[in-house]
Design a protein around this motif. Structure first.
Motif: not given
Length: 214
Positions: A134-144
């Motif tokens: 879920k932390e990885a998804e949070r970082k991915k969302l920031a990039d998106l």
């Protein structure tokens, strides 16, 4: 510097934490824009997550506020959007899922001539570990979010301003426990000090951007 009488500055605040909204409204008064602030936050809500006391998600609330302001010929100058953490943590949604909802809000605001202040969700060390998916998804969302801004900017006068605060002072995983406790009261929501600093950061960004446009 006094604001010209004809300038009306409205800020739509789409923040999940009611404390954040209150403190931000207070702190926004320090900028020269003398803004009118609409509190459109819903505690616990998100793109998919429903609020705890108000059973709604944010997209319809955001759309109604933006359209109402536009229909009355008083569109917002800035719409502040900080959403996604409830969707990632509580609802188990992916970054791509959240992106689609954020895109709707961003587009609604830009089409109304409003600038968007986009704030990617902060880390939540009290709820997920640094290596959690879920932390990885949070970082991915920031990039998106940064990608959406890059795609949108330059196509119209209104633009998306991304505040990458984690790269500045809000990287909670890298703090020792004593320092982190000054910023977070439950591992997710910030303390009064944290929200106070956030409000000042946002005020500076809006103040600086407005001066460039005058």
């Amino acid at each position: 510097m006094a604001t010209s009488p004809w300038i009306r500055t409205c800020v739509a605040v789409l923040l999940q934490a009611l404390m954040m909204c209150y403190l931000m409204c207070h702190q926004m008064c320090i900028v020269t824009l003398q803004p009118i602030v609409l509190h459109a936050g819903v505690g616990g809500a998100g793109i998919y997550a429903r609020g705890f006391r108000r059973s709604t998600t944010i997209p319809p609330v955001a759309a109604a506020a933006i359209r109402s302001a536009s229909d009355h010929n008083r569109p917002f100058n800035y719409v502040i959007v900080m959403l996604g953490i409830n969707d990632l943590l509580r609802e188990g949604k992916s970054a791509e899922d959240v992106k689609s909802g954020l895109q709707q809000i961003y587009s609604e605001a830009l089409n109304a001539g409003s600038n968007v202040i986009a704030i990617p969700p902060f880390p939540a060390p009290g709820f997920v570990s640094k290596d959690d998916y879920k932390e990885a998804e949070r970082k991915k969302l920031a990039d998106l979010i940064k990608g959406m801004a890059a795609d949108a900017n330059g196509k119209q006068s209104a633009r998306i301003i991304v505040m990458d605060l984690e790269a500045d002072r809000f990287n909670f995983y890298n703090m020792d426990p004593s320092e982190r406790s000054r910023w977070l009261d439950d591992g997710l929501h910030m303390t009064e000090m944290g929200y106070n600093i956030l409000g000042r950061q946002i005020a500076r960004v809006i103040d600086g951007d407005w001066k460039k446009r005058r």
